[in-house]
Design a protein around this motif. Structure first.
Motif, mmCIF file in Angstrom:
data_model
loop_
_atom_site.group_PDB
_atom_site.id
_atom_site.type_symbol
_atom_site.label_atom_id
_atom_site.label_comp_id
_atom_site.label_asym_id
_atom_site.label_seq_id
_atom_site.Cartn_x
_atom_site.Cartn_y
_atom_site.Cartn_z
ATOM 1 N N ILE A 139 0.836 -1.206 0.000
ATOM 2 C CA ILE A 139 0.000 0.000 0.000
ATOM 3 C C ILE A 139 0.870 1.256 0.000
ATOM 4 O O ILE A 139 0.634 2.191 -0.766
ATOM 5 N N LEU A 140 1.894 1.258 0.859
ATOM 6 C CA LEU A 140 2.764 2.436 0.935
ATOM 7 C C LEU A 140 3.459 2.689 -0.394
ATOM 8 O O LEU A 140 3.544 3.840 -0.864
ATOM 9 N N ALA A 141 3.978 1.628 -1.018
ATOM 10 C CA ALA A 141 4.688 1.783 -2.291
ATOM 11 C C ALA A 141 3.771 2.323 -3.375
ATOM 12 O O ALA A 141 4.185 3.109 -4.227
ATOM 13 N N GLN A 142 2.501 1.916 -3.343
ATOM 14 C CA GLN A 142 1.566 2.320 -4.385
ATOM 15 C C GLN A 142 1.042 3.752 -4.208
ATOM 16 O O GLN A 142 0.428 4.298 -5.130
ATOM 17 N N THR A 143 1.288 4.370 -3.052
ATOM 18 C CA THR A 143 0.919 5.788 -2.937
ATOM 19 C C THR A 143 1.750 6.640 -3.896
ATOM 20 O O THR A 143 1.292 7.691 -4.359
ATOM 21 N N VAL A 144 2.949 6.157 -4.222
ATOM 22 C CA VAL A 144 3.882 6.970 -5.014
ATOM 23 C C VAL A 144 3.321 7.262 -6.394
ATOM 24 O O VAL A 144 3.405 8.396 -6.890
ATOM 25 N N HIS A 145 2.729 6.253 -7.043
ATOM 26 C CA HIS A 145 2.283 6.532 -8.416
ATOM 27 C C HIS A 145 1.102 7.510 -8.445
ATOM 28 O O HIS A 145 0.884 8.186 -9.453
ATOM 29 N N TYR A 146 0.356 7.637 -7.367
ATOM 30 C CA TYR A 146 -0.685 8.673 -7.322
ATOM 31 C C TYR A 146 -0.059 10.069 -7.305
ATOM 32 O O TYR A 146 -0.487 10.959 -8.051
ATOM 33 N N PHE A 147 0.931 10.259 -6.461
ATOM 34 C CA PHE A 147 1.607 11.557 -6.415
ATOM 35 C C PHE A 147 2.265 11.871 -7.758
ATOM 36 O O PHE A 147 2.176 12.996 -8.264
ATOM 37 N N PHE A 148 2.931 10.873 -8.344
ATOM 38 C CA PHE A 148 3.646 11.105 -9.603
ATOM 39 C C PHE A 148 2.672 11.447 -10.725
ATOM 40 O O PHE A 148 2.888 12.411 -11.481
ATOM 41 N N VAL A 149 1.604 10.674 -10.839
ATOM 42 C CA VAL A 149 0.617 10.908 -11.892
ATOM 43 C C VAL A 149 -0.063 12.260 -11.699
ATOM 44 O O VAL A 149 -0.300 13.003 -12.661
ATOM 45 N N TYR A 150 -0.363 12.604 -10.458
ATOM 46 C CA TYR A 150 -0.977 13.907 -10.179
ATOM 47 C C TYR A 150 -0.070 15.038 -10.643
ATOM 48 O O TYR A 150 -0.498 15.927 -11.389
ATOM 49 N N LEU A 151 1.185 15.010 -10.208
ATOM 50 C CA LEU A 151 2.109 16.093 -10.550
ATOM 51 C C LEU A 151 2.352 16.165 -12.049
ATOM 52 O O LEU A 151 2.404 17.250 -12.638
ATOM 53 N N LYS A 152 2.483 15.028 -12.682
ATOM 54 C CA LYS A 152 2.728 15.008 -14.128
ATOM 55 C C LYS A 152 1.498 15.463 -14.909
ATOM 56 O O LYS A 152 1.611 16.200 -15.899
ATOM 57 N N SER A 153 0.309 15.063 -14.452
ATOM 58 C CA SER A 153 -0.934 15.443 -15.138
ATOM 59 C C SER A 153 -1.155 16.941 -15.071
ATOM 60 O O SER A 153 -1.548 17.575 -16.059
ATOM 61 N N LEU A 154 -0.896 17.525 -13.929
ATOM 62 C CA LEU A 154 -1.121 18.956 -13.795
ATOM 63 C C LEU A 154 -0.095 19.773 -14.562
ATOM 64 O O LEU A 154 -0.418 20.811 -15.133
ATOM 65 N N SER A 155 1.151 19.302 -14.594
ATOM 66 C CA SER A 155 2.183 20.059 -15.306
ATOM 67 C C SER A 155 1.930 20.050 -16.812
ATOM 68 O O SER A 155 2.103 21.061 -17.480
ATOM 69 N N THR A 156 1.493 18.890 -17.348
ATOM 70 C CA THR A 156 1.234 18.812 -18.793
ATOM 71 C C THR A 156 -0.017 19.599 -19.173
ATOM 72 O O THR A 156 -0.145 20.076 -20.291
ATOM 73 N N ALA A 157 -0.953 19.750 -18.233
ATOM 74 C CA ALA A 157 -2.184 20.493 -18.530
ATOM 75 C C ALA A 157 -2.082 21.957 -18.105
ATOM 76 O O ALA A 157 -3.038 22.710 -18.245
ATOM 77 N N GLN A 158 -0.910 22.336 -17.556
ATOM 78 C CA GLN A 158 -0.671 23.707 -17.090
ATOM 79 C C GLN A 158 -1.737 24.144 -16.077
ATOM 80 O O GLN A 158 -2.303 25.235 -16.158
ATOM 81 N N ILE A 159 -2.001 23.245 -15.126
ATOM 82 C CA ILE A 159 -2.966 23.521 -14.060
ATOM 83 C C ILE A 159 -2.189 23.640 -12.759
ATOM 84 O O ILE A 159 -1.250 22.893 -12.511
ATOM 85 N N SER A 160 -2.583 24.559 -11.904
ATOM 86 C CA SER A 160 -1.816 24.828 -10.691
ATOM 87 C C SER A 160 -1.953 23.700 -9.669
ATOM 88 O O SER A 160 -2.982 23.019 -9.598
ATOM 89 N N VAL A 161 -0.896 23.528 -8.887
ATOM 90 C CA VAL A 161 -0.923 22.583 -7.781
ATOM 91 C C VAL A 161 -1.979 23.055 -6.784
ATOM 92 O O VAL A 161 -2.136 24.238 -6.556
ATOM 93 N N SER A 162 -2.686 22.122 -6.202
ATOM 94 C CA SER A 162 -3.833 22.279 -5.286
ATOM 95 C C SER A 162 -5.147 22.034 -6.012
ATOM 96 O O SER A 162 -6.181 21.814 -5.382
ATOM 97 N N THR A 163 -5.115 22.054 -7.356
ATOM 98 C CA THR A 163 -6.297 21.675 -8.120
ATOM 99 C C THR A 163 -6.543 20.183 -7.949
ATOM 100 O O THR A 163 -5.618 19.381 -8.026
#
Length: 562
Positions: A255-279
């Motif tokens: 479970i702990l290891a799998q939290t990482v891909h949520y953070f990574f996908v979130y950060l990558k998705s927002l950067s490619t869509a030019q959406i601010s962090v906290s969205t």
């Protein structure tokens, strides 16, 4: 119960570290009777002795400023930042970094998780986060590579070995076997339901001829082996003598290891869509035992801005019924083409209840479930569950049509489980008046985007692809199109299988399992002999462990640079 993380009196780290990162993280059982357990002990057992699951007693918090500082990190470096919040002082940051880098060195994609736009529905983009570029072409590689290397590190440090037990519906077993093969101090006994996994998944297990790998098919449904494994791993005498550990998603390490891909996908998705962090971002997840969605909920409680989890299930729809009615009731297993999520009772539902119930003991309600095969959620918990999770039941028909439509319209070939997730995302968008949901100011800023976690490579599911696409699509397109069928998968299908003994219905499975463990223990040195072989000094062992990791890491980087 299941183990969860906790805080002890050592307090906070230095001021320049993350606000709620503790020197020593402790874990507790979801059933309340086991507390103050180290990470090493948690991941080395699986179930807690009171029958519950381990969870963090205190969940470390990630602030927006931390997310901003992590935006440009590689997957591996982000994993170090997040997992160090849970490892505390049990493992140094350098040791953790080496473990993580060695675990991901054989992934087939440098960015680890590519994200692909697949369609648009009512102004909302639906993307596929491909979690299948690991050694066995499934997202289980993420958890197993980290978990098994952590286990091997701890066992090597103590001069011990461990036997891992795993029951798989298709992806967990191959991923665990691949991870164990690269370790020195682990053995694995793996079970899978006969005729209920794909041929490639089966050959990923049955072609392995290694002294520390043992594979057995069994008659029955996908989770019929769970209870025998629980009986063995919660037996204190057997656990003490044989160092048994389960590496299914009951293990908090997964479970702990799998939290990482949520953070990574979130950060990558927002950067490619030019959406601010906290969205906030919505995730769609093909859901079986609920390990993946539990990791997502944990990430959300850590501070990741998540708007909703959309869980796609198949005909084995216990979660869908629980969200809809408030009653969690077991029913007979239904065979489907999305085989990896053919789960009658997702054991991680207990963890979800624990998280929603503010860390209160789940012993009473789980006793009701174990005795009656059914439990009713309190009104408060049911409301919280519906606010967090939306569910969609996806039968084989719409799943197959989704595979066909995606390839016809977008030339994107999805496996049956990813198709379940994508169909669920589309259904959520349509049924919930998506534009209103994504603009609801009470929910906070919401990205007009749903990310579906693509949990497996389509090459693993020939039967479903053939049925969806018809004709000679498999031979003419999958096998002949560059990049569609990995060469390693083609080579695997030509390998001979090692004969395996079937676990038959009516046999005493716990007793036979005990016999297998005893036989394997006799073939290996005792703990005392292992300690003598490895040396008596824990300090020397720790240095040797780190030296071995450094050597592997250095070789990995040299290969990568070349």
């Amino acid at each position: 119960g299941l183990f969860m993380p906790g805080k002890d009196s050592n307090g906070l780290r230095a001021e320049n570290e993350y606000e709620r990162t503790y020197l020593s993280m402790k874990f507790v059982s979801t059933r309340g009777k086991v507390r103050g357990v180290s990470l090493e002990k948690c991941i080395s057992s699986g179930y807690a002795q009171d029958g519950g699951l381990f969870m963090p007693e205190t969940i470390p918090k990630v602030a927006i400023k931390d997310l901003l500082s992590w935006q440009n990190l590689s997957f591996q470096d982000l994993a170090v930042e997040i997992l160090s919040l849970f490892t505390g002082d049990e493992i140094s940051r350098d040791e953790l970094r080496l473990i993580i880098y060695s675990g991901f060195e054989e992934f087939g994609c440098r960015e680890i998780v590519p994200i692909v736009d697949v369609l648009e529905e009512k102004g909302v983009r639906i993307c596929s986060a491909e979690l299948f570029h690991g050694q066995t072409y499934a997202f289980k590689d993420f958890g197993q590579q980290v978990l098994c290397r952590l286990l091997d590190f701890f066992k090597r440090k103590r001069g011990e070995s461990a036997t891992l037990l795993v029951s798989t519906t298709g992806d967990t077993g191959p991923a665990a076997i691949a991870a164990v093969r690269s370790t020195e101090n682990l053995r694995i006994v793996c079970f899978y339901p006969k005729d209920q996994v794909s041929r490639l998944q089966e050959k990923q297990m049955t072609t392995v001829d290694s002294p520390n790998v043992h594979v057995y098919p069994f008659e029955g449904g996908g989770d019929d082996m769970d209870l025998p494994i629980k009986k063995i791993t919660t037996d204190e005498m057997i656990q003490k003598d044989y160092n048994l550990c389960s590496v299914n998603s009951i293990n908090i390490g997964r479970i702990l290891a799998q939290t990482v891909h949520y953070f990574f996908v979130y950060l990558k998705s927002l950067s490619t869509a030019q959406i601010s962090v906290s969205t906030k971002l919505v995730f769609s997840i093909p859901t079986g035992a609920m390990g993946n969605v539990t990791a997502g909920i944990l990430a959300k409680q850590m501070g990741l801005p998540v708007g909703r989890f959309v869980c796609g299930v198949n005909a084995n729809d216990i979660l869908h019924r629980a969200v809809t009615t408030g009653v969690f009731r077991k029913k007979d297993l239904a065979r489907t083409l999305s085989e990896a999520i053919n789960i009658q009772v997702p054991y991680n539902f207990e963890r979800v209840m624990y998280l929603l119930d503010d860390g209160k003991s789940q012993a009473e309600i789980m006793k009701q479930m174990e005795e009656k095969g059914s439990m009713s959620l309190s009104q408060n918990l049911h409301i919280k569950l519906k606010q967090l999770i939306s569910t969609v039941r996806v039968n084989d028909g719409p799943m197959l049509q989704t595979i066909k439509d995606l390839y016809t319209d977008r030339k994107y070939l999805a496996d049956p489980h990813t198709a379940v997730g994508i169909y669920a995302a589309r259904n959520f968008t349509r049924e919930n008046k998506a534009l209103g949901f994504f603009r609801d100011t009470k929910l906070g800023p919401m990205a007009p985007k749903i990310v579906c976690l693509a949990t497996a490579h389509p090459c693993k599911f020939e039967e479903a692809i053939r049925e969806a696409m018809g004709g000679g699509f498999w031979e003419e397109t999958v096998l002949k199109t560059a990049g569609m069928m990995p060469k390693s998968a083609k080579d695997l299908m030509r390998l001979a299988e090692v004969p395996r003994g079937l676990f038959k219905k009516g046999e005493d499975w716990p007793e036979r399992l005990r016999s297998i463990i005893l036989t394997e223990q006799k073939r290996n040195p005792t703990k005392e002999k292992r300690r003598a072989i490895c040396g008596s000094s824990a300090g020397i062992l720790s240095i040797l462990s780190l030296a071995a990791l450094v050597a592997g890491f250095t070789a990995s980087m040299l290969r990568r640079n070349n």
